[in-house]
Design an enzyme around this catalytic site. Structure first.
Site, mmCIF file in Angstrom:
data_model
loop_
_atom_site.group_PDB
_atom_site.id
_atom_site.type_symbol
_atom_site.label_atom_id
_atom_site.label_comp_id
_atom_site.label_asym_id
_atom_site.label_seq_id
_atom_site.Cartn_x
_atom_site.Cartn_y
_atom_site.Cartn_z
ATOM 1 N N GLY A 123 1.415 -1.103 0.252
ATOM 2 C CA GLY A 123 0.243 0.034 -0.468
ATOM 3 C C GLY A 123 1.436 1.318 -0.077
ATOM 4 C CE1 TYR A 124 5.061 0.830 1.535
ATOM 5 C CE2 TYR A 124 7.114 1.143 -0.284
ATOM 6 C CZ TYR A 124 6.369 1.196 0.953
ATOM 7 O OH TYR A 124 7.658 0.217 1.652
ATOM 8 C CB SER A 125 1.002 4.048 -5.905
ATOM 9 O OG SER A 125 2.196 3.924 -6.058
ATOM 10 C CD GLU A 240 8.911 -2.320 -5.807
ATOM 11 O OE1 GLU A 240 7.585 -2.783 -6.488
ATOM 12 O OE2 GLU A 240 8.510 -1.525 -5.072
ATOM 13 C CD GLU A 347 10.149 9.301 -16.783
ATOM 14 O OE1 GLU A 347 10.031 9.696 -18.062
ATOM 15 O OE2 GLU A 347 9.967 8.472 -15.604
#
Length: 362
Positions: A123-125, A240, A347
């Site tokens: 649960g990051y983004s 990761e 990026e």
């Protein structure tokens, strides 16, 4: 007998028995394939001690060296074994718990991961915090001995089948950016958690949106201290982008071989040159240090180019899906478009390399 020899013998027997029909199932863009049999396979691996090889023995691992882990993954690929469903637990949250968890955390969470009994998601983004992870707005407040969560996560791989989610959220009101974040361990099967699949270009939906509306986590289910979540989250991202990609690289070799096979007796010098260059870069990838800051940028850009090459060797036929079903190479092309976005966009990776490795100004 070496670990490689043991793995080869065990896989040969296991995949010629009850799990013979599981060969080759699953993978990026194909997580829906044979999920139940692959989950049963995960448990079978765990019972035989073939999960979490690098973990300490006291937590169910084999304390295997990186070289031994590579050997296992090579044999796993050679046997055409099914894609694993426990990757996030074994390679992301497991090592993070080993580094930041209490002994109680380790005894509670690591054994079910090793046995293949509990699956995890990340649960990051969020809609406004993808590559800019420090901008997360999901909130949690400590109330009555529990954390109460409110907010939304997005691009959450396998959330629809996960038992637990590790959540980076804001626990200090009024905080901003890297400060005031905490890293919580949250059960998925509870009121206040809603999962909505996101259908992709491939037609599959292993990515999801996850909504928290009063979801609960035990007060003690936090890694690190409250407000230290950024440090813990960065450690997870290191796993990761690092050693956890060993198995992925073996899969890349298999995909490359299929692209070469599809090329057949191709005589186009430009495409032959691209195939040769791709092979050279793949060999370089195998001998790079996975901990280097450039690793994620390198493999994601390479894999995206491989997807484009997969389409090119098919010619005009690659533009048509026979019977409405995507071929393996078409799926490779479509899914690999996301490689340079997830786990940190290219990026962002270039910014990190410039600022933290080369010492350039922001």
């Amino acid at each position: 007998m070496t670990l490689r020899e043991q793995a080869r013998a065990w896989l040969g027997e296991a995949l010629n028995g009850p799990f013979a029909h599981a060969r080759g199932l699953g993978g990026p863009g194909r997580e829906h394939e044979g999920f139940e049999v692959r989950q049963a396979w995960e448990r079978h691996l765990g019972q035989a001690g073939w999960t979490c090889l690098g973990w300490p023995r006291e937590y169910g691992g084999r304390a295997a060296s990186v070289e031994e882990q590579i050997a296992f993954h090579e044999e796993y690929a050679r046997a055409d074994a099914p894609a694993r469903v426990g990757h996030i637990g074994e390679n992301l949250i497991g090592p993070t718990i080993l580094d930041f968890g209490t002994e109680e955390h380790k005894r509670r969470f690591l054994p079910p991961i090793q046995r293949g009994e509990e699956l995890w998601c990340q649960g990051y983004s969020e809609p406004d915090a993808g590559s800019d992870l420090a901008n997360v707005q999901t909130k949690a407040v400590l109330r009555g001995g529990e954390w109460v969560l409110t907010g939304q996560k997005v691009w959450t791989s396998l959330a629809h089948v996960a038992d637990w989610i590790f959540v980076l959220c804001r626990t200090e009101p009024g905080s901003a950016r890297h400060r005031g974040l905490s890293y919580l361990l949250v059960p998925m099967d509870q009121p206040g958690v809603e999962v909505r699949p996101i259908v992709q270009l491939t037609g599959t939906g292993e990515f999801n949106e996850v909504f928290f509306d009063g979801a609960r986590a035990a007060a003690g289910d936090i890694l690190g201290e409250p407000g230290e979540g950024w440090k813990v989250a960065m450690a997870t991202l290191g796993y990761e982008r690092g050693v956890s990609t060993l198995a992925q690289q073996i899969g890349f070799q298999r995909e490359f071989a299929k692209v070469v096979a599809a090329a057949g007796e191709l005589r186009d010098p430009i495409l032959l040159d691209r195939l040769t260059q791709s092979w050279i870069e793949l060999q370089i990838m195998r001998h790079r240090d996975p901990h280097l800051a450039t690793a994620k940028l390198y493999w994601s850009e390479w894999h995206r180019r491989l997807g484009e090459l997969a389409q090119a060797v098919q010619g005009l036929g690659g533009l048509v899906a026979p019977g409405g079903e995507l071929t393996e190479l078409q799926r490779l092309y479509l899914f690999s478009r996301a490689d340079t976005i997830y786990a940190g966009s290219s990026e962002i990776q270039r910014n990190l390399i410039a600022e933290r490795v080369l010492g350039l100004p922001k």
